[in-house]
Design a protein around this motif. Structure first.
Motif, mmCIF file in Angstrom:
data_model
loop_
_atom_site.group_PDB
_atom_site.id
_atom_site.type_symbol
_atom_site.label_atom_id
_atom_site.label_comp_id
_atom_site.label_asym_id
_atom_site.label_seq_id
_atom_site.Cartn_x
_atom_site.Cartn_y
_atom_site.Cartn_z
ATOM 1 N N ILE A 115 9.937 6.352 42.134
ATOM 2 C CA ILE A 115 9.250 7.341 41.297
ATOM 3 C C ILE A 115 10.260 7.997 40.365
ATOM 4 C CG2 ILE A 115 7.884 9.456 41.277
ATOM 5 C CD1 ILE A 115 6.904 8.702 44.086
ATOM 6 N N ASP A 117 10.126 10.639 37.027
ATOM 7 C CA ASP A 117 9.320 11.488 36.142
ATOM 8 C C ASP A 117 7.825 11.343 36.440
ATOM 9 O OD1 ASP A 117 9.286 13.458 34.195
ATOM 10 O OD2 ASP A 117 9.055 12.044 32.545
ATOM 11 N N ASP A 118 7.497 11.337 37.732
ATOM 12 C CA ASP A 118 6.114 11.271 38.244
ATOM 13 C C ASP A 118 5.430 9.928 38.011
ATOM 14 O OD1 ASP A 118 6.140 13.868 39.267
ATOM 15 O OD2 ASP A 118 5.512 14.727 37.355
ATOM 16 N N ASN A 119 6.173 8.909 37.674
ATOM 17 C CA ASN A 119 5.594 7.571 37.495
ATOM 18 C C ASN A 119 6.191 6.594 38.500
ATOM 19 O OD1 ASN A 119 3.915 8.135 35.157
ATOM 20 N ND2 ASN A 119 5.832 8.319 33.997
ATOM 21 N N ASP A 120 5.332 5.740 39.074
ATOM 22 C CA ASP A 120 5.778 4.725 40.037
ATOM 23 C C ASP A 120 6.251 3.467 39.316
ATOM 24 O OD1 ASP A 120 5.129 6.364 42.078
ATOM 25 O OD2 ASP A 120 3.563 5.111 42.938
ATOM 26 N N LYS A 237 15.053 15.349 34.782
ATOM 27 C CA LYS A 237 14.630 14.198 35.585
ATOM 28 C C LYS A 237 15.536 14.012 36.796
ATOM 29 C CE LYS A 237 12.895 11.831 31.445
ATOM 30 N NZ LYS A 237 13.114 10.698 30.508
#
Length: 314
Positions: A115, A117-120, A237
């Motif tokens: 993960i 910056d809140d993205n997988d 980040k």
């Protein structure tokens, strides 16, 4: 042949204590087996002192051969010929031809999501053997970060706006994979800007892992720079990823350029090697002021033996 009587006496006493504790009388064959076992453990421990984990930005022939890619190939091979155990990691850039270089996915090492910056972002691990040395090369792959783009100006994409996230992914993916290998290197050599966050992540997020507990981190400043500034949210980040404010506060006033990444790597490394003869004088002075062991570009370019002696000194 010199005989260490103190060492032998200590072993005999320890052996006797062991047998008394277990209620058995020490026989000659049992005593020999005991001594052999202690020596084998010592030999096994000393063998790990020869292990070097190379984490490289470029390795030939997987990327077009230039000075950086050539060093990424030749240095591990030459050190292996000197008796070191070697493994290598690099990003699986889109320019790498999988079929020609016989890459294949390692299912047992792939599959986790990282993960950022809140993205997988799924981590895919591929492997190939560097010929003729048969050194294993592990490739860190992800379609979001390492697929070839039409506007890339070079094989590593130094002009991409998300190079901060690519470096984070490469650091996390490499350390997660190296941890699973349980290989316990003595030296971890990181080369190139895309590897610059690995010293920080290893020291702050993987410091308790047995695989890295005794490892010496060495950062190598290579030729090649980012052609776009690092994203202005880069430090945020890192903080969201678990890096403390204390660790990144000093970098907030610096320019968002390649030297920012170099300084981060230097701060969390045990030693530094300059392979870039055109490294900024400010960066060279930064290393000198740190008091850390370092090789100048002139020393590093004198040959493989300079590296071998430097690694043995750490």
């Amino acid at each position: 042949m010199k005989v260490n009587l103190a060492s032998i006496s200590k072993k005999i006493i320890n052996f006797a204590h062991y047998n008394c504790h277990h209620g058995s009388a020490p026989g000659l064959s049992a005593m020999m087996a005991y001594f052999h076992g202690t020596q084998s453990r010592k030999n096994s421990s000393s063998m790990t002192n020869n292990r070097i984990l190379f984490i490289s930005q470029e390795i030939a022939p997987y990327l077009p051969s230039g000075p950086v890619a050539a060093l990424g190939r030749e240095l591990p091979q030459n050190l292996q010929e000197l008796g070191f155990e070697v493994r290598t990691f690099m990003p699986k850039f889109g320019s790498v031809n999988e079929r020609r270089n016989q890459l294949h996915e390692v299912i047992r090492l792939s599959g986790i999501n990282i993960i950022i910056d809140d993205n997988d972002h799924p981590l895919i691990i591929k492997v190939a053997s560097l010929q003729p040395s048969r050194i294993q090369v592990y490739f860190i792959d992800n379609d979001d970060y390492f697929q070839k783009l039409d506007d890339d100006i070079d094989p590593v994409g130094s002009n991409r706006p998300d190079n901060d996230e690519r470096a984070i992914f490469f650091a996390r993916g490499t350390l997660e994979t190296a941890k699973k290998l349980r290989w316990d290197p003595k030296v971890v050599l990181c080369s190139g800007w895309i590897s610059a966050l690995i010293p920080m992540y290893m020291k702050r997020m993987y410091h308790d892992d047995p695989s890295f507990k005794g490892s010496k981190m060495v950062y190598q400043v290579m030729p090649g720079k980012l052609t776009l500034p690092v994203d202005e949210r880069f430090l945020a980040k890192l903080k969201a990823d678990g890096i403390s404010t204390r660790d990144i506060k000093k970098f907030s006033s610096l320019a968002n350029d390649t030297d920012l990444l170099h300084r981060m790597a230097i701060d969390f490394s045990h030693a530094v090697i300059f392979q870039d003869p055109d490294a900024s004088p400010e960066l060279v002075e930064y290393v000198k002021q740190s008091g850390k062991p370092f090789l100048s570009a002139e020393q590093a370019q004198s040959g493989t033996q300079a590296y071998a002696d430097f690694f043995k000194s750490l």
